[in-house]
Design a protein around this motif. Structure first.
Motif, PDB file in Angstrom:
ATOM      1  N   VAL A   1     -16.743  15.408  -1.370  1.00 46.54           N
ATOM      2  CA  VAL A   1     -15.628  16.353  -1.474  1.00 46.54           C
ATOM      3  C   VAL A   1     -14.301  15.626  -1.393  1.00 46.54           C
ATOM      4  N   VAL A   2     -14.205  14.682  -0.491  1.00 51.25           N
ATOM      5  CA  VAL A   2     -12.955  13.963  -0.280  1.00 51.25           C
ATOM      6  C   VAL A   2     -13.290  12.550   0.196  1.00 51.25           C
ATOM      7  N   SER A   3     -12.463  11.582  -0.172  1.00 46.19           N
ATOM      8  CA  SER A   3     -12.653  10.217   0.311  1.00 46.19           C
ATOM      9  C   SER A   3     -11.875  10.029   1.602  1.00 46.19           C
ATOM     10  N   TYR A   4     -12.380   9.160   2.455  1.00 43.52           N
ATOM     11  CA  TYR A   4     -11.684   8.936   3.716  1.00 43.52           C
ATOM     12  C   TYR A   4     -10.321   8.310   3.466  1.00 43.52           C
ATOM     13  N   ALA A   5     -10.232   7.422   2.468  1.00 49.45           N
ATOM     14  CA  ALA A   5      -8.953   6.750   2.196  1.00 49.45           C
ATOM     15  C   ALA A   5      -7.860   7.759   1.861  1.00 49.45           C
ATOM     16  N   SER A   6      -8.228   8.873   1.217  1.00 49.95           N
ATOM     17  CA  SER A   6      -7.221   9.870   0.841  1.00 49.95           C
ATOM     18  C   SER A   6      -6.665  10.617   2.051  1.00 49.95           C
ATOM     19  N   LEU A   7      -7.353  10.516   3.200  1.00 49.79           N
ATOM     20  CA  LEU A   7      -6.870  11.187   4.406  1.00 49.79           C
ATOM     21  C   LEU A   7      -5.860  10.339   5.174  1.00 49.79           C
ATOM     22  N   ILE A   8      -5.828   9.036   4.895  1.00 48.98           N
ATOM     23  CA  ILE A   8      -4.892   8.157   5.597  1.00 48.98           C
ATOM     24  C   ILE A   8      -3.478   8.422   5.086  1.00 48.98           C
ATOM     25  N   HIS A   9      -2.528   8.470   5.995  1.00 56.32           N
ATOM     26  CA  HIS A   9      -1.135   8.757   5.630  1.00 56.32           C
ATOM     27  C   HIS A   9      -0.650   7.736   4.602  1.00 56.32           C
ATOM     28  N   PRO A  10      -0.032   8.190   3.513  1.00 55.45           N
ATOM     29  CA  PRO A  10       0.401   7.251   2.457  1.00 55.45           C
ATOM     30  C   PRO A  10       1.318   6.138   2.964  1.00 55.45           C
ATOM     31  N   GLU A  11       2.126   6.432   3.961  1.00 53.50           N
ATOM     32  CA  GLU A  11       3.023   5.400   4.479  1.00 53.50           C
ATOM     33  C   GLU A  11       2.262   4.321   5.253  1.00 53.50           C
ATOM     34  N   ASP A  12       1.111   4.687   5.816  1.00 53.60           N
ATOM     35  CA  ASP A  12       0.336   3.732   6.610  1.00 53.60           C
ATOM     36  C   ASP A  12      -0.724   3.003   5.789  1.00 53.60           C
ATOM     37  N   MET A  13      -1.108   3.566   4.624  1.00 54.01           N
ATOM     38  CA  MET A  13      -2.229   3.036   3.862  1.00 54.01           C
ATOM     39  C   MET A  13      -2.049   1.567   3.461  1.00 54.01           C
ATOM     40  N   PRO A  14      -0.894   1.133   2.949  1.00 53.82           N
ATOM     41  CA  PRO A  14      -0.765  -0.288   2.579  1.00 53.82           C
ATOM     42  C   PRO A  14      -1.019  -1.227   3.757  1.00 53.82           C
ATOM     43  N   ARG A  15      -0.483  -0.908   4.911  1.00 52.97           N
ATOM     44  CA  ARG A  15      -0.694  -1.762   6.087  1.00 52.97           C
ATOM     45  C   ARG A  15      -2.159  -1.752   6.515  1.00 52.97           C
ATOM     46  N   VAL A  16      -2.767  -0.577   6.538  1.00 52.42           N
ATOM     47  CA  VAL A  16      -4.171  -0.467   6.939  1.00 52.42           C
ATOM     48  C   VAL A  16      -5.061  -1.261   5.982  1.00 52.42           C
ATOM     49  N   ALA A  17      -4.840  -1.103   4.679  1.00 48.95           N
ATOM     50  CA  ALA A  17      -5.652  -1.814   3.684  1.00 48.95           C
ATOM     51  C   ALA A  17      -5.473  -3.323   3.815  1.00 48.95           C
ATOM     52  N   ARG A  18      -4.232  -3.752   4.046  1.00 48.47           N
ATOM     53  CA  ARG A  18      -3.968  -5.190   4.166  1.00 48.47           C
ATOM     54  C   ARG A  18      -4.662  -5.791   5.384  1.00 48.47           C
ATOM     55  N   GLU A  19      -4.539  -5.123   6.527  1.00 51.65           N
ATOM     56  CA  GLU A  19      -5.139  -5.654   7.747  1.00 51.65           C
ATOM     57  C   GLU A  19      -6.668  -5.637   7.666  1.00 51.65           C
ATOM     58  N   ALA A  20      -7.239  -4.598   7.064  1.00 49.92           N
ATOM     59  CA  ALA A  20      -8.696  -4.537   6.911  1.00 49.92           C
ATOM     60  C   ALA A  20      -9.177  -5.631   5.971  1.00 49.92           C
ATOM     61  N   TYR A  21      -8.444  -5.879   4.895  1.00 47.37           N
ATOM     62  CA  TYR A  21      -8.819  -6.933   3.949  1.00 47.37           C
ATOM     63  C   TYR A  21      -8.762  -8.310   4.620  1.00 47.37           C
ATOM     64  N   GLU A  22      -7.722  -8.551   5.405  1.00 45.95           N
ATOM     65  CA  GLU A  22      -7.611  -9.836   6.101  1.00 45.95           C
ATOM     66  C   GLU A  22      -8.782 -10.025   7.068  1.00 45.95           C
ATOM     67  N   ALA A  23      -9.150  -8.965   7.762  1.00 47.30           N
ATOM     68  CA  ALA A  23     -10.280  -9.053   8.697  1.00 47.30           C
ATOM     69  C   ALA A  23     -11.577  -9.347   7.958  1.00 47.30           C
ATOM     70  N   GLU A  24     -11.782  -8.702   6.806  1.00 44.16           N
ATOM     71  CA  GLU A  24     -12.996  -8.943   6.019  1.00 44.16           C
ATOM     72  C   GLU A  24     -13.023 -10.381   5.518  1.00 44.16           C
ATOM     73  N   THR A  25     -11.895 -10.872   5.054  1.00 44.97           N
ATOM     74  CA  THR A  25     -11.834 -12.243   4.545  1.00 44.97           C
ATOM     75  C   THR A  25     -12.148 -13.256   5.645  1.00 44.97           C
ATOM     76  N   GLU A  26     -11.656 -12.993   6.844  1.00 45.51           N
ATOM     77  CA  GLU A  26     -11.845 -13.915   7.966  1.00 45.51           C
ATOM     78  C   GLU A  26     -13.103 -13.612   8.777  1.00 45.51           C
ATOM     79  N   LEU A  27     -13.874 -12.581   8.363  1.00 49.00           N
ATOM     80  CA  LEU A  27     -15.108 -12.179   9.044  1.00 49.00           C
ATOM     81  C   LEU A  27     -14.885 -11.983  10.547  1.00 49.00           C
ATOM     82  N   ARG A  28     -13.883 -11.202  10.873  1.00 49.93           N
ATOM     83  CA  ARG A  28     -13.567 -10.909  12.273  1.00 49.93           C
ATOM     84  C   ARG A  28     -13.396  -9.403  12.454  1.00 49.93           C
TER      85      ARG A  28
END
Length: 520
Positions: free
Chosen positions: A272-299
């Motif tokens: 029905v809805v994706s979780y990413a669409s529920l994240i506030h648009p102003e916060d989404m770039p920061r959240v995506a960036r920090e999650a990507y960095e964590a995935e890259t560094e496996l932490r």
């Protein structure tokens, strides 16, 4: 070929038969022709020709006999070799079958039509603790394995139905008691056995000890029940998702609906809805960036951001997650609401920078912001001005009308000052009845004009507020960077001196700091 092997040679055996035939026939023809010639008085010449013709026939027939006997012997030898090979194969197959039955990893036994045990392999011995010698033909094995009479009767009835009615058993479970007293669960597969002519000879049963498997399954069920209860009572949502642009959820706990307003099924695979669409648009770039960095560094990572619920309410959440190294592209973690905590933090932050009575910035926050504005003015060459404001005869108001009334006057004046300035300006309570306004990008003359407007508006807004019957009035000092000061302390000192200059001039007026006060 050796002498011991020659008698077994079909060529030699055929030759002996043909030679014996020829010798016997030669002697018989020679003797019989000579006797017949004498008896009939036939001349010797005729008799010799007759004898030679007979010998020729014998030679030809002997040769034919040799060929026939040789073929027969060779065929017989082939048949004998095949029979011997088949006998060896049958013996090997019988041994193989015996080994398979005896060494099979599952319990195998065979019952006769009266339910007596005929076959009892090693697996049966290991599982039950009873040897085949104790079991075969011994009806007491039923009592040993099933000591409870009622349960034993149930199992015997099943065996009888199998033997008499042909009711095959599949995945039929029984609980046996082994020799050492331990209870074990056996899963059975059983069916009838028939002889070569279709007659019933008994039944074969295969049993597998599933005690450990059932215990593990039960433990797994208990663990799943425990985890379900635990996750259902956690104040948040446990999840597992793909690390894609939609944060596609592959698992969410029951806490999904209280957190987001959506049932778990609505978020699974973005139904029905994706979780990413529920994240506030102003916060989404920061959240995506920090999650990507964590995935890259496996932490692991921990994030705080705003979430928009189904009902439109905006909440703060805290998320902690980690990338699964063993399953590339998957993230699992936990999300909980922290709105109350964030509000408390914001309230505490405001208390740290706000005056509790008026709601204006306090002195420490005012000086911090003034320092930042002064640094910007230096960097970009912008103007910067201050207004130092003092309420005239404020002590008289407190003494005559009480401190509560004095507080009301300060709060009302604070609200008026906030309405009188621009959004980029800062109003602060500097101490007691002294108020201060920071005016970025405003020159001294512009600030002086604003001060005059504030003074006149206050006088008009509060007629009769003074205990002596007069209006509420203000004394305002004006200082500007860089004319009156090049530092925070210098500007504050210049504004304060200008404000006291206004008081000495009779109050209810505005004074601009003199150029001479710019030192500092």
């Amino acid at each position: 070929m050796s002498r011991t092997q020659r008698p077994h040679n079909p060529f030699w055996q055929a030759a002996k038969v043909a030679l014996a035939y020829c010798v016997t026939a030669f002697l018989w023809i020679a003797f019989s022709d000579d006797l017949l010639g004498r008896w009939l008085g036939v001349s010797g010449e005729v008799t010799r020709y007759q004898t030679i013709k007979g010998w020729g026939f014998v030679l030809v027939s002997g040769l034919v006999l040799y060929v026939v006997v040789l073929r027969y012997l060779r065929l017989s030898a082939g048949y004998a070799e095949e029979i011997a090979a088949q006998r060896v194969e049958i013996q090997a197959l019988s041994q193989f079958r015996a080994n398979i039955i005896d060494n099979a990893s599952i319990w195998l036994n065979v019952l006769d039509p009266q339910a007596n045990i005929l076959v009892w392999n090693k697996a049966a011995e290991q599982i039950t603790g009873y040897s085949r010698d104790e079991v075969r033909g011994n009806a007491r094995i039923w009592d040993w394995l099933y000591p409870d009479p009622q349960y034993r009767g149930f199992v015997r009835r099943k065996a009888t139905e199998l033997l008499e009615q042909g009711a095959s058993l599949s995945d039929f479970h029984t609980r046996i008691t082994a020799r050492d007293g331990t209870e074990k669960v056996i899963a059975w597969e059983a069916q009838r056995l028939y002889g070569s002519e279709g007659e019933l000879v008994g039944a074969i049963a295969l049993g597998q000890d599933i005690t450990e498997r059932l215990a593990m399954e039960q433990a797994l069920v208990e663990n799943e029940r425990y985890l379900t209860t635990l996750l259902g009572n956690l104040p948040g949502m446990a999840y597992r998702c793909l690390h894609d642009q939609h944060w596609t959820m592959k698992f969410v706990s029951a806490g999904c609906e209280p957190l987001t307003g959506y049932p778990p099924q609505a978020l699974l695979d973005n139904a029905v809805v994706s979780y990413a669409s529920l994240i506030h648009p102003e916060d989404m770039p920061r959240v995506a960036r920090e999650a990507y960095e964590a995935e890259t560094e496996l932490r692991p990572f921990a994030l705080e951001y705003r979430l928009r619920r189904r009902d439109g309410r905006e909440i703060w959440v805290w998320e902690q997650g980690r990338v699964l190294e063993e399953e590339s592209g998957l993230v699992e973690g936990f999300i909980m609401e922290i709105t109350e905590r964030k509000l408390l933090e914001q309230e505490l932050a405001q208390l740290a920078i706000r005056d509790p009575l008026t709601g204006l910035f306090n002195r420490r926050e005012l000086e911090r912001r003034l320092c930042e504005e002064l640094e910007r003015s230096r960097r970009y060459g912008h103007a910067l001005s201050l207004l130092m404001i003092d309420v005239d005869h404020f002590k008289a108001i407190n003494d005559a009308l009480g401190h509560e009334r004095g507080d009301e006057v300060l709060c009302a004046l604070s609200r008026q000052l906030q309405r009188s300035v621009r959004p980029m300006d800062y109003v602060a309570r500097y101490g007691g009845e002294e108020l201060l306004i920071v005016l970025p990008e405003l020159s001294a003359e512009q600030a002086r004009g604003l001060a005059e407007r504030i003074r006149s508006e206050t006088e008009a807004a509060y007629p009769g507020s003074h205990p002596a019957g007069g209006p509420l009035t203000l004394s305002i000092g004006v200082a500007a960077y860089p004319a009156h000061g090049a530092s925070v302390a210098g500007l504050l000192r210049a504004a304060d001196q200008a404000m006291y200059s206004a008081k000495r001039a009779g109050r209810n007026c505005v004074r601009l700091a003199p150029e001479a006060s710019a030192a500092g």
